[in-house]
Structures are given as C-alpha cells and as structure tokens.
Design a protein around this motif. Structure first.
Motif, PDB file in Angstrom:
ATOM      1  N   ASP A  99       0.845  -1.190   0.000  1.00 10.31           N
ATOM      2  CA  ASP A  99       0.000   0.000   0.000  1.00 10.31           C
ATOM      3  C   ASP A  99       0.883   1.244   0.000  1.00 10.31           C
ATOM      4  O   ASP A  99       1.925   1.265   0.650  1.00 10.31           O
ATOM      5  CB  ASP A  99      -0.894   0.020   1.252  1.00 10.31           C
ATOM      6  N   ARG A 155      -2.455  -4.292  -9.294  1.00  9.22           N
ATOM      7  CA  ARG A 155      -2.569  -5.589  -8.630  1.00  9.22           C
ATOM      8  C   ARG A 155      -3.016  -6.604  -9.667  1.00  9.22           C
ATOM      9  O   ARG A 155      -3.383  -6.240 -10.781  1.00  9.22           O
ATOM     10  CB  ARG A 155      -3.513  -5.565  -7.432  1.00  9.22           C
ATOM     11  N   ASP A 229      -4.757  -0.416   6.006  1.00 10.33           N
ATOM     12  CA  ASP A 229      -3.345  -0.313   5.630  1.00 10.33           C
ATOM     13  C   ASP A 229      -2.434  -0.408   6.860  1.00 10.33           C
ATOM     14  O   ASP A 229      -1.326  -0.943   6.786  1.00 10.33           O
ATOM     15  CB  ASP A 229      -3.072   1.023   4.905  1.00 10.33           C
TER      16      ASP A 229
END
Ligand code: AMP
Ligand code: MG
Length: 304
Positions: A99, A155, A229
């Motif tokens: 992240d 991703r 996160d």
C-alpha cells in the motif's frame, strides 16, 4: 499534374512506403537489464531509495519522464495500427507493491501519458462473491488486453500468492500450487503474443509510514487512506517473504519480474516508463502497409 510517380518494387517483407520504425532497436535496454530479477535475487538487498541507471535528481528525473512521451505515444499507436492488420501482439504491464507504493502515480503519470484509446487499465480488489466461485485466474483472463492494446493491471493474480499467503485465505497447499499455475498461464500468454512486464514497486516501511501520515494530514488525501493499511503494516515481514517467494518462483525467462526502487516517486515513474518503452521498442513495430492501392486511391480522390 506532372508529378513524377516513381514506383518502388514491392517485396513481401518491405512493402513500398513502409516507414522506418520510430527508433532503431539497438537503443539498448538499460532499465530492463538493471532491474530484472535473476537467479539469486534477494529483495532485502534492494535499496528502495536507489535510482539505478539514472544519475540525476528529482528535477532531472521529471524532465526525463517527459522526454520520451512522444515516442511512447507513437509506439502505442503503431502497436494498435498493427492490430488492424492482424498483428495479435499486445502488452501487459502488471504493477504490484505494498500500500502507498505509488501504483496510482504510475497510472496517472506513466500510463496517463499514452492515448487512452490504446490502454486498458484494470484494478484488482478483494474478489467479489461471483469471482470467488471461480478459479483465481478467471477474473484475470477476462481482463487481458486485446490485440494492439496496452493492458495495465493495478494488482493482479499475484495477490493470490501475496495477501492470500500472508493471511492464509486459502490452505497453504492450495496457494503453494499457484506459482506453477501462474508460470504456465504466463507462458501461454507470451506464446500468444503478450509482452508481459511485471513490476514490483519496492518501498521501505519508513517511507510507507510517511505516506500514510500525509494521507491523514491532508483532507484531499483522506480518500486514499484505508484503516486496513495500518493492519497490513504489521505483516510487513510476511509480505516481504511472500514477494521474495514470487521472485524466486515466478521470475521466468518468458516473463521476468522487475523490482523498481520506489521510495522516490519520480524515479519509480521514470523507471516504469522506461521499462515500458524498452519493451515496446523491442517489438520492432512497423506501420502496417496499406491494404489498398495507394496510387489508385490518390487518383480517385484527386478526381473526386
Ligand atoms: P487497493 O489496491 O489499495 O485499492 O486495495 C485493494 C485490496 O484488495 C488490497 O488490500 C489487496 O490486497 C486486496 N486484494 C486484491 N486481490 C485480492 C485477492 N485475490 N484476494 C484477497 N485480497 C485481494
Ligand atoms: Mg490502498
């Protein structure tokens, strides 16, 4: 009209009027060479603040980014033009990272400089209920770029051996089989004309903390903040191990990984852009020859 009409002899390989490629292909592949994951690669040895193959600082890096915009644009257009003449080739840029590693900036500053008509961006989130009913590559196959396109994955199928491995989202025996499945899948893509560019944006935990801190200090960045996160930060080591396993198992001859030091955003953007550029150049693209008689059409048009 008195215009001389010199007629070049056409050959199959070099039809008359085929322009030269945008650049000579011997421009080298310095970024690909420097960042490619080879045997004995150790992720922990990569300095996230390093700037391989680039001597300048931030200002020079930003300037260098703009320098090849036109060439990138032209190469993308050639790739697309080729597809109209039956060339099945396409490019797939896979972007992975922790992240805040800067995936968004890659999309905006690197991919964003290319004609949007030639690009297919797809972000992979937690699988939906429907996606969960299928094998992990199902949603990936559906998102592959068409001929002539540059596909970009924010991703990818690698989440299925990264977050899934770190959090035991499936039994270990199941994720362990996926490395081989992925290699086979990617070999198939390459055989089918896909140029795969797999990029890991490598940041340090300290840099991530700074970026998360900024997201919490600026109202215009709140939307990027995800309380999850912070939870993921606690698994930093497990993620690094999972990434190392990916590099060990899935950096193949057909589809190598590239690890890009990403603590300096400007460098990461420049490096990913150059990786894309070098791979596009290597395709040795040409404008497709006309599938009509150019002279006859010129005459017809003049007479119209
Ligand atoms: P972001 O890219 O920051 O918008 O976040 C997307 C989230 O989806 C990340 O936390 C990913 O780890 C998660 N994600 C993506 N693919 C998968 C997957 N196959 N299984 C579980 N989580 C995933
Ligand atoms: Mg996020």
């Amino acid at each position: 009209m008195g215009k001389s009409k010199k007629k070049q002899k056409k050959t199959a390989a070099e039809p008359a009027g085929t322009p030269d490629p945008v650049v000579e292909t011997d421009a080298g592949t310095p970024f690909s060479d420097a960042l490619r994951v080879g045997d004995d690669f150790v992720l922990a040895d990569v300095d996230p603040r390093a700037t391989p193959e680039f001597d300048g600082g931030k200002a020079e890096g930003k300037a260098a980014l703009q320098e090849v915009d036109d060439e990138l644009d032209a190469l993308q257009e050639m790739l697309f033009a080729g597809s109209t003449a039956g060339d099945r080739r396409r490019v797939l840029l896979v972007v992975q990272g922790m992240d805040t590693a800067g995936k968004g900036g890659i999309m905006r500053h690197v991919v964003g400089a290319v004609d949007p008509q030639g690009v297919q961006i797809r972000a992979f989130k937690k699988p939906t209920e429907e996606e969960k009913q299928h094998p992990f590559l199902w949603r990936i196959r559906k998102a592959l770029p068409e001929a002539g396109m540059i596909g970009v994955f924010d991703r990818s199928h690698y989440e299925d051996v990264l977050v899934v491995r770190v959090h035991d989202l499936v039994p270990p025996a199941q994720w362990a089989r996926r490395y081989a499945t992925i290699n086979e899948f990617e070999q198939g893509l390459v055989d089918d004309g896909v140029t795969l560019i797999k990029v890991m944006l490598h940041i340090s935990p300290e840099e991530q903390k700074e970026r998360l801190t900024e997201r919490l200090e600026r109202p215009d960045k709140y939307w990027k903040y995800n309380p999850g996160d912070v939870d993921e930060r606690a698994h930093w080591e497990a993620y690094q191990e999972a990434y190392q396993a990916v590099m060990d198992r899935c950096s193949t001859e057909a589809a190598p990984w590239f690890v890009v030091p990403a603590d300096r955003k400007w460098y990461a953007r420049l490096a990913v852009q150059r990786l894309l550029l070098e791979h596009l150049r290597a395709l040795d693209l040409r404008w497709p020859p006309a599938d009509f008689d150019v002279e006859a059409e010129q005459e017809r048009l003049a007479a119209s």
